[in-house]
Enzyme design. Structure first.
Site, PDB file in Angstrom:
ATOM      1  N   GLY A  25      61.595  29.287  67.840  1.00 48.73           N
ATOM      2  CA  GLY A  25      61.042  30.187  69.005  1.00 48.73           C
ATOM      3  C   GLY A  25      61.784  30.066  70.404  1.00 48.73           C
ATOM      4  O   GLY A  25      60.725  29.657  71.050  1.00 48.73           O
ATOM      5  N   GLY A  80      52.947  26.120  67.268  1.00 52.92           N
ATOM      6  CA  GLY A  80      52.643  27.912  67.384  1.00 52.92           C
ATOM      7  C   GLY A  80      51.380  27.213  66.384  1.00 52.92           C
ATOM      8  O   GLY A  80      51.182  26.906  65.973  1.00 52.92           O
ATOM      9  N   ASP A 132      45.812  19.264  74.992  1.00 56.51           N
ATOM     10  CA  ASP A 132      43.755  18.710  75.386  1.00 56.51           C
ATOM     11  C   ASP A 132      44.331  17.756  75.993  1.00 56.51           C
ATOM     12  O   ASP A 132      43.778  17.365  76.675  1.00 56.51           O
ATOM     13  CB  ASP A 132      43.526  18.988  73.844  1.00 56.51           C
ATOM     14  CG  ASP A 132      44.180  20.416  73.390  1.00 56.51           C
ATOM     15  OD1 ASP A 132      43.935  21.934  73.538  1.00 56.51           O
ATOM     16  OD2 ASP A 132      44.959  20.595  72.660  1.00 56.51           O
ATOM     17  N   HIS A 172      43.187  22.246  67.896  1.00 58.88           N
ATOM     18  CA  HIS A 172      43.439  23.069  68.843  1.00 58.88           C
ATOM     19  C   HIS A 172      42.807  24.042  69.374  1.00 58.88           C
ATOM     20  O   HIS A 172      43.748  25.631  68.265  1.00 58.88           O
ATOM     21  CB  HIS A 172      44.858  22.950  69.217  1.00 58.88           C
ATOM     22  CG  HIS A 172      45.653  23.843  70.649  1.00 58.88           C
ATOM     23  ND1 HIS A 172      44.789  23.269  71.097  1.00 58.88           N
ATOM     24  CD2 HIS A 172      46.040  24.723  70.682  1.00 58.88           C
ATOM     25  CE1 HIS A 172      45.702  23.685  72.687  1.00 58.88           C
ATOM     26  NE2 HIS A 172      46.658  25.127  71.686  1.00 58.88           N
TER      27      HIS A 172
HETATM   28  P1  NAD Z   1      56.598  33.591  73.166  1.00 62.27           P
HETATM   29  O1  NAD Z   1      55.895  34.940  72.710  1.00 62.27           O
HETATM   30  O2  NAD Z   1      57.040  33.380  74.462  1.00 62.27           O
HETATM   31  O3  NAD Z   1      57.524  32.788  72.918  1.00 62.27           O
HETATM   32  C1  NAD Z   1      57.289  33.280  71.466  1.00 62.27           C
HETATM   33  C2  NAD Z   1      59.161  32.771  70.225  1.00 62.27           C
HETATM   34  O4  NAD Z   1      59.148  33.043  68.772  1.00 62.27           O
HETATM   35  C3  NAD Z   1      60.021  34.202  69.719  1.00 62.27           C
HETATM   36  O5  NAD Z   1      61.296  34.093  70.905  1.00 62.27           O
HETATM   37  C4  NAD Z   1      59.907  34.592  68.845  1.00 62.27           C
HETATM   38  O6  NAD Z   1      61.785  35.602  68.784  1.00 62.27           O
HETATM   39  C5  NAD Z   1      59.959  33.762  68.621  1.00 62.27           C
HETATM   40  N1  NAD Z   1      59.616  33.491  66.907  1.00 62.27           N
HETATM   41  C6  NAD Z   1      58.813  34.246  66.281  1.00 62.27           C
HETATM   42  N2  NAD Z   1      58.671  34.118  64.979  1.00 62.27           N
HETATM   43  C7  NAD Z   1      59.387  33.223  64.363  1.00 62.27           C
HETATM   44  C8  NAD Z   1      60.514  32.807  63.051  1.00 62.27           C
HETATM   45  N3  NAD Z   1      59.556  33.152  62.131  1.00 62.27           N
HETATM   46  N4  NAD Z   1      60.975  32.242  63.997  1.00 62.27           N
HETATM   47  C9  NAD Z   1      62.093  31.990  64.608  1.00 62.27           C
HETATM   48  N5  NAD Z   1      61.014  32.349  65.739  1.00 62.27           N
HETATM   49  C10 NAD Z   1      59.872  32.611  66.313  1.00 62.27           C
HETATM   50  O7  NAD Z   1      55.675  32.586  73.008  1.00 62.27           O
HETATM   51  P2  NAD Z   1      55.160  31.189  73.912  1.00 62.27           P
HETATM   52  O8  NAD Z   1      54.566  31.235  75.223  1.00 62.27           O
HETATM   53  O9  NAD Z   1      56.643  29.887  73.785  1.00 62.27           O
HETATM   54  O10 NAD Z   1      54.657  29.911  72.525  1.00 62.27           O
HETATM   55  C11 NAD Z   1      54.706  29.553  71.498  1.00 62.27           C
HETATM   56  C12 NAD Z   1      53.399  29.560  70.358  1.00 62.27           C
HETATM   57  O11 NAD Z   1      53.103  28.093  71.246  1.00 62.27           O
HETATM   58  C13 NAD Z   1      52.206  30.515  70.889  1.00 62.27           C
HETATM   59  O12 NAD Z   1      51.748  29.980  69.105  1.00 62.27           O
HETATM   60  C14 NAD Z   1      50.861  30.183  71.488  1.00 62.27           C
HETATM   61  O13 NAD Z   1      50.189  30.568  71.181  1.00 62.27           O
HETATM   62  C15 NAD Z   1      51.952  28.126  71.101  1.00 62.27           C
HETATM   63  N6  NAD Z   1      50.998  27.505  72.053  1.00 62.27           N
HETATM   64  C16 NAD Z   1      50.191  26.091  71.688  1.00 62.27           C
HETATM   65  C17 NAD Z   1      49.792  25.447  71.840  1.00 62.27           C
HETATM   66  C18 NAD Z   1      49.101  24.214  71.707  1.00 62.27           C
HETATM   67  O14 NAD Z   1      48.826  23.657  72.330  1.00 62.27           O
HETATM   68  N7  NAD Z   1      49.699  23.727  70.353  1.00 62.27           N
HETATM   69  C19 NAD Z   1      49.623  25.421  73.451  1.00 62.27           C
HETATM   70  C20 NAD Z   1      51.004  26.947  74.555  1.00 62.27           C
HETATM   71  C21 NAD Z   1      51.140  27.478  73.855  1.00 62.27           C
HETATM   72  C1  LMR Z   2      46.646  26.692  74.899  1.00 56.50           C
HETATM   73  O1  LMR Z   2      45.889  25.763  74.249  1.00 56.50           O
HETATM   74  O2  LMR Z   2      47.139  26.834  76.534  1.00 56.50           O
HETATM   75  C2  LMR Z   2      47.416  27.768  73.336  1.00 56.50           C
HETATM   76  O3  LMR Z   2      47.483  27.224  72.997  1.00 56.50           O
HETATM   77  C3  LMR Z   2      46.615  28.574  74.111  1.00 56.50           C
HETATM   78  C4  LMR Z   2      46.738  29.818  73.418  1.00 56.50           C
HETATM   79  O4  LMR Z   2      46.160  30.226  72.582  1.00 56.50           O
HETATM   80  O5  LMR Z   2      48.449  30.480  73.216  1.00 56.50           O
END
Ligand code: NAD
Ligand code: LMR
Length: 329
Positions: free
Chosen positions: A12, A131, A160, A188
């Protein structure tokens, strides 16, 4: 003697977290100022061009520690020789999608990535899943990497944890560095349990200093647990820089160790401690020693904490059962 670069695979990479993360990895904040890195960026084909743009910018920073950037649209070569895998790319939840649909869509991503890690990653590979739904995505990847110790698959709870630190510091009018031994348990998700019952502020009990159980229950816990949704509401996009920052903190501490006298929160496969079923990737209070997480043991868990931990673990159990039924693990 020049150090061999550490291979860091980021999935990603062209997304918003990727953009906030890659420059910090390349500048040395992930693994320390003496460790050269090679970046291996994985994207889906339509986003490869954008990843190339980010790679051009990385070049333009002339980071002394950055020894190479490769871009892939296939998981197998992307994880070849990976020492660290940051699994950020995931399928976001879209309108009308149920949690089961989301888990299934992500199974299509994290199963092949787990297989690719199993097939080609370095022996010391450490994987952090960012993710969402992060804990269960990590479980799927781990299930498809049978040759790699399960403990090397983590899910990110550090955001968190940092959110909890910040909220408590604000309430008490202290610095985040004054607070020790905070923990976030479970998933999470909104069921997570940010726990201040063992926390200390400048050496004295945090809960007594707060002196207001209702604030903890009705404000602190929901504010931390629902912070992700509040950020989405405010920014129109999910947290990115703070998520990237937390990923840096998690891997940095995992590899280099947590500071003496404190602990952090990390999700990794349970060994059955605190009644969390073995194998579930659940968050615990943890320290890292010699490159391995250890659960902080022998904490007294009061009735309120027990109930909150159990509720989040129950949600994780249900997610595991769903992906099991879908044949994803
Ligand atoms: P985003 O949509 O900006 O970017 C995601 C990227 O992943 C995109 O560029 C997409 O093309 C790519 N992608 C999709 N499928 C893929 C694959 N199979 N292989 C490689 N790349 C792939 O999203 P973001 O804001 O960067 O967030 C990414 C993830 O992180 C989301 O699932 C979001 O919910 C999660 N997130 C988790 C936390 C946490 O605390 N755990 C916090 C914030 C966001
Ligand atoms: C966050 O905790 O900010 C993200 O996991 C929220 C989300 O749903 O992408």
């Amino acid at each position: 003697m020049a150090q061999v670069p550490v291979n860091v695979t980021v999935t990603g990479a062209a997304g918003q977290i990727g953009y906030a993360l890659l420059f910090r990895i390349a500048s040395g904040q992930l693994l320390g100022p003496d460790t050269p890195v090679k970046l291996r960026l994985l994207e889906i084909p339509p986003a490869v061009k954008a990843a190339e743009g980010t790679a051009m910018e990385l070049d333009d920073c002339a980071f002394p520690l950055l020894k190479g950037i490769d871009i892939f649209d296939d998981a197998r070569p992307a994880f070849e020789g990976a020492n660290v895998g940051l699994l950020v790319g995931a399928r976001p939840r879209t309108k009308g999608m149920e949690r089961g649909d989301l888990l299934e869509a992500n199974g299509g991503i994290f199963k092949p990535q787990g297989e690719a890690i199993n097939a080609g990653a370095a022996d010391d590979v450490r994987v952090l899943v960012v993710g969402n739904p992060a804990n269960t995505n990590a479980l799927i990847a781990q299930a498809h990497a049978p040759d790699i110790p399960a403990e090397r698959f983590n899910a990110m709870m550090r955001l968190d944890h940092n959110r909890a630190l910040s909220q408590l510091a604000k309430r008490l009018g202290v610095s985040v560095t004054d607070i020790k031994k905070l923990a976030v348990w479970g998933n999470h998700s909104a069921t997570q349990y940010p726990d201040i019952t063992h926390a200390e502020v400048s050496g004295a009990g945090a809960a007594a200093q707060v002196g207001d159980e209702a604030w903890v229950r009705d404000e602190f816990i929901p504010t931390v647990a629902k912070r992700g949704a509040a950020i989405i509401e405010a920014r129109g996009a999910s947290s990115a820089a703070s998520a990237a920052n937390a990923a840096i903190d998690h891997v940095h501490d995992w590899v280099r160790g947590t500071p003496e006298g404190d602990w952090t929160s990390a999700a990794f496969p349970s060994d059955g401690s605190y009644g969390v079923p073995e194998g579930l990737i659940s968050s615990f209070p943890a320290v890292s020693r010699g490159g391995r997480w250890e659960i902080v043991q022998d904490l007294d868990i009061d009735a309120f904490s027990r109930e909150r931990i159990d509720a989040s673990v129950q949600e994780l159990t249900e997610e595991r059962d769903t992906v099991r039924k879908l044949g994803l693990i």
